[in-house]
Scaffold this motif. Structure first.
Motif, PDB file in Angstrom:
ATOM      1  N   LYS A 110      -3.415  -2.753  -6.534  1.00 19.91           N
ATOM      2  CA  LYS A 110      -3.074  -1.513  -5.836  1.00 19.91           C
ATOM      3  C   LYS A 110      -2.034  -1.842  -4.784  1.00 19.91           C
ATOM      4  O   LYS A 110      -2.296  -2.585  -3.832  1.00 19.91           O
ATOM      5  CB  LYS A 110      -4.300  -0.874  -5.189  1.00 19.91           C
ATOM      6  CG  LYS A 110      -4.002   0.509  -4.614  1.00 19.91           C
ATOM      7  CD  LYS A 110      -5.262   1.246  -4.212  1.00 19.91           C
ATOM      8  CE  LYS A 110      -4.926   2.691  -3.816  1.00 19.91           C
ATOM      9  NZ  LYS A 110      -6.146   3.463  -3.465  1.00 19.91           N
ATOM     10  N   LEU A 111      -0.852  -1.286  -4.953  1.00 15.85           N
ATOM     11  CA  LEU A 111       0.270  -1.570  -4.070  1.00 15.85           C
ATOM     12  C   LEU A 111       0.994  -0.264  -3.776  1.00 15.85           C
ATOM     13  O   LEU A 111       1.363   0.469  -4.704  1.00 15.85           O
ATOM     14  CB  LEU A 111       1.227  -2.571  -4.734  1.00 15.85           C
ATOM     15  CG  LEU A 111       2.384  -3.087  -3.894  1.00 15.85           C
ATOM     16  CD1 LEU A 111       1.858  -3.851  -2.680  1.00 15.85           C
ATOM     17  CD2 LEU A 111       3.276  -3.998  -4.735  1.00 15.85           C
ATOM     18  N   ASP A 112       1.161   0.015  -2.492  1.00 12.15           N
ATOM     19  CA  ASP A 112       1.802   1.261  -2.065  1.00 12.15           C
ATOM     20  C   ASP A 112       1.109   2.477  -2.663  1.00 12.15           C
ATOM     21  O   ASP A 112       1.756   3.455  -3.069  1.00 12.15           O
ATOM     22  CB  ASP A 112       3.285   1.258  -2.446  1.00 12.15           C
ATOM     23  CG  ASP A 112       4.068   0.152  -1.752  1.00 12.15           C
ATOM     24  OD1 ASP A 112       3.698  -0.187  -0.613  1.00 12.15           O
ATOM     25  OD2 ASP A 112       5.039  -0.359  -2.340  1.00 12.15           O
ATOM     26  N   GLY A 113      -0.218   2.404  -2.775  1.00 15.58           N
ATOM     27  CA  GLY A 113      -0.989   3.527  -3.271  1.00 15.58           C
ATOM     28  C   GLY A 113      -1.004   3.681  -4.771  1.00 15.58           C
ATOM     29  O   GLY A 113      -1.649   4.593  -5.298  1.00 15.58           O
ATOM     30  N   LYS A 114      -0.335   2.791  -5.499  1.00 11.85           N
ATOM     31  CA  LYS A 114      -0.259   2.892  -6.949  1.00 11.85           C
ATOM     32  C   LYS A 114      -1.062   1.776  -7.601  1.00 11.85           C
ATOM     33  O   LYS A 114      -0.955   0.615  -7.225  1.00 11.85           O
ATOM     34  CB  LYS A 114       1.195   2.820  -7.414  1.00 11.85           C
ATOM     35  CG  LYS A 114       1.373   2.983  -8.907  1.00 11.85           C
ATOM     36  CD  LYS A 114       2.840   2.916  -9.304  1.00 11.85           C
ATOM     37  CE  LYS A 114       3.009   3.055 -10.809  1.00 11.85           C
ATOM     38  NZ  LYS A 114       4.436   2.969 -11.223  1.00 11.85           N
ATOM     39  N   PHE A 122       0.883  -8.203   0.494  1.00  8.00           N
ATOM     40  CA  PHE A 122       0.570  -6.782   0.568  1.00  8.00           C
ATOM     41  C   PHE A 122      -0.377  -6.402  -0.570  1.00  8.00           C
ATOM     42  O   PHE A 122      -0.469  -7.082  -1.582  1.00  8.00           O
ATOM     43  CB  PHE A 122       1.844  -5.929   0.469  1.00  8.00           C
ATOM     44  CG  PHE A 122       2.903  -6.289   1.466  1.00  8.00           C
ATOM     45  CD1 PHE A 122       2.742  -6.011   2.816  1.00  8.00           C
ATOM     46  CD2 PHE A 122       4.066  -6.929   1.044  1.00  8.00           C
ATOM     47  CE1 PHE A 122       3.724  -6.351   3.725  1.00  8.00           C
ATOM     48  CE2 PHE A 122       5.042  -7.271   1.956  1.00  8.00           C
ATOM     49  CZ  PHE A 122       4.878  -6.991   3.301  1.00  8.00           C
ATOM     50  N   GLY A 123      -1.022  -5.251  -0.402  1.00 13.50           N
ATOM     51  CA  GLY A 123      -1.823  -4.685  -1.484  1.00 13.50           C
ATOM     52  C   GLY A 123      -3.251  -5.195  -1.547  1.00 13.50           C
ATOM     53  O   GLY A 123      -3.705  -5.958  -0.696  1.00 13.50           O
TER      54      GLY A 123
END
Length: 350
Positions: free
Chosen positions: A122-126, A76-77
């Protein structure tokens, strides 16, 4: 007839070799411009991280985003790779002022430019920093004098005239103020000017557990306040002679959780670390791994956006070319988009 068929096969083979096709499995590579809002957000996170981990000297402001690459990350990310151009500000690292409110040092004051490479996740928008690598360089003396012939250039931090000027300035401040006794923490920068002969210095200080009156009798016992009460300050001074000293100091309120242990350990009393001897500025040079460790693998070994074509040349054998039963990836005629970089200059070009 056989010769014609052979030539036809050869032409088809060469044409397939020349065609660029998308490899199996989409890479989901994204291209964004250096001035894209997403790029700006990543640069802001990177800048805050750099300033928080810069151990000496001054805070830096963003001047421009030079390059950006966005890479897919498994599972992810995304990985953001940034190259940033920074400029030294007039806020020392002990100054609690947010970087947005810090003034960039003008060209006439011998600016220092920083270059940084930062890797973010950048993971889950963070966004979080994985690593950063920086170094900084003062503008050349020739460039300074070209725009301002009378402007002073940077002096060595351990120049005897600089150290003497700092000692005189701090002694004058402590003598003229009845508050807490201040000790030298770090010489930030210095400039020597001739005709008239003067030394301009900037230095960080720490508040001690002594009053200026108590320090007259037992100065060696004066130590920084406990960490839960620690206070820092910053002074500017101009010295033309022993009897002509102008000094101004600002003492900052206690900042919970801010101790600057490295400064107290390395510099207290004005002693320069070995690495700082014979230099004119505190180099931004450092390499840090962030608090987040990326243990996953980026897709295709982190293929950079904008540097590798999404349609690499793929070799096909003659049988695969001629056999209609074998499916082939579709040819993507969409032209490759490259990021618009470098981005805008926020202050000035050095």
């Amino acid at each position: 007839m056989k010769v014609f068929v052979a030539l036809l096969l050869l032409v088809q083979l060469l044409s397939y070799k020349a065609v660029r096709i998308r490899p199996h499995g989409p890479l989901n590579l994204r291209v964004i411009d250096c001035d894209d809002p997403e790029s700006e957000e990543a640069a802001a996170v990177a800048l805050n991280y750099i300033n928080a981990h810069h151990p000496h000297g001054y805070k830096y402001a963003l001047n421009s985003i030079e390059k950006i690459k966005v890479l897919p990350r498994r599972p992810f990310g995304e990985i953001f790779m940034l190259e940033l151009d920074l400029l030294e500000t007039m806020c020392h690292i002990v100054n609690p002022l947010p970087i947005e409110n810090c003034t960039v040092r003008p060209l006439t004051e011998h600016v220092v430019e920083g270059d940084c490479e930062v890797k973010l996740l950048k993971l889950d928008g963070k966004l979080s920093v994985l690593s950063s690598k920086c170094h900084s360089t003062p503008d050349s003396a020739e460039d300074v004098t070209e725009i301002c012939a009378d402007c002073p250039i940077l002096a060595l931090l351990n120049d005897t005239r600089v150290i003497n000027a700092v000692d005189l300035a701090l002694a004058k401040h402590n003598k003229e103020h009845d508050g807490a006794y201040l000790r030298l923490l770090e010489i930030g920068r210095a400039q020597i000017q001739h005709l008239p002969d003067s030394v301009s210095v900037e230095f960080a200080v720490v508040v001690t557990n002594c009053s200026t009156k108590d320090a007259q009798d037992h100065v060696d016992d004066c130590q920084p306040l406990p960490e839960d009460l620690t206070q820092f300050g910053f002074c500017e001074a101009a010295v033309t002679s022993k009897d002509n000293v102008r000094v101004s100091c600002a003492i900052y309120e206690h900042q919970p959780g801010v101790t600057h242990r490295h400064l107290i350990h390395d510099h207290l009393g004005g002693q320069l670390p070995t690495l700082a001897l014979g230099v004119k500025h505190h180099d931004l040079r450092h390499f840090h791994h962030g608090s987040v460790h990326d243990k996953s693998q980026s897709s295709s070994a982190e293929i950079p956006v904008g540097l590798q074509s999404p349609n690499p040349v793929v070799k096909r054998d003659v049988g695969a070319v001629l056999d209609p039963a074998i499916s082939h990836p579709p040819i993507d005629p969409t032209p490759q988009k490259f990021p618009v970089c470098p981005g805008r200059i926020r202050h000035f070009q050095v």
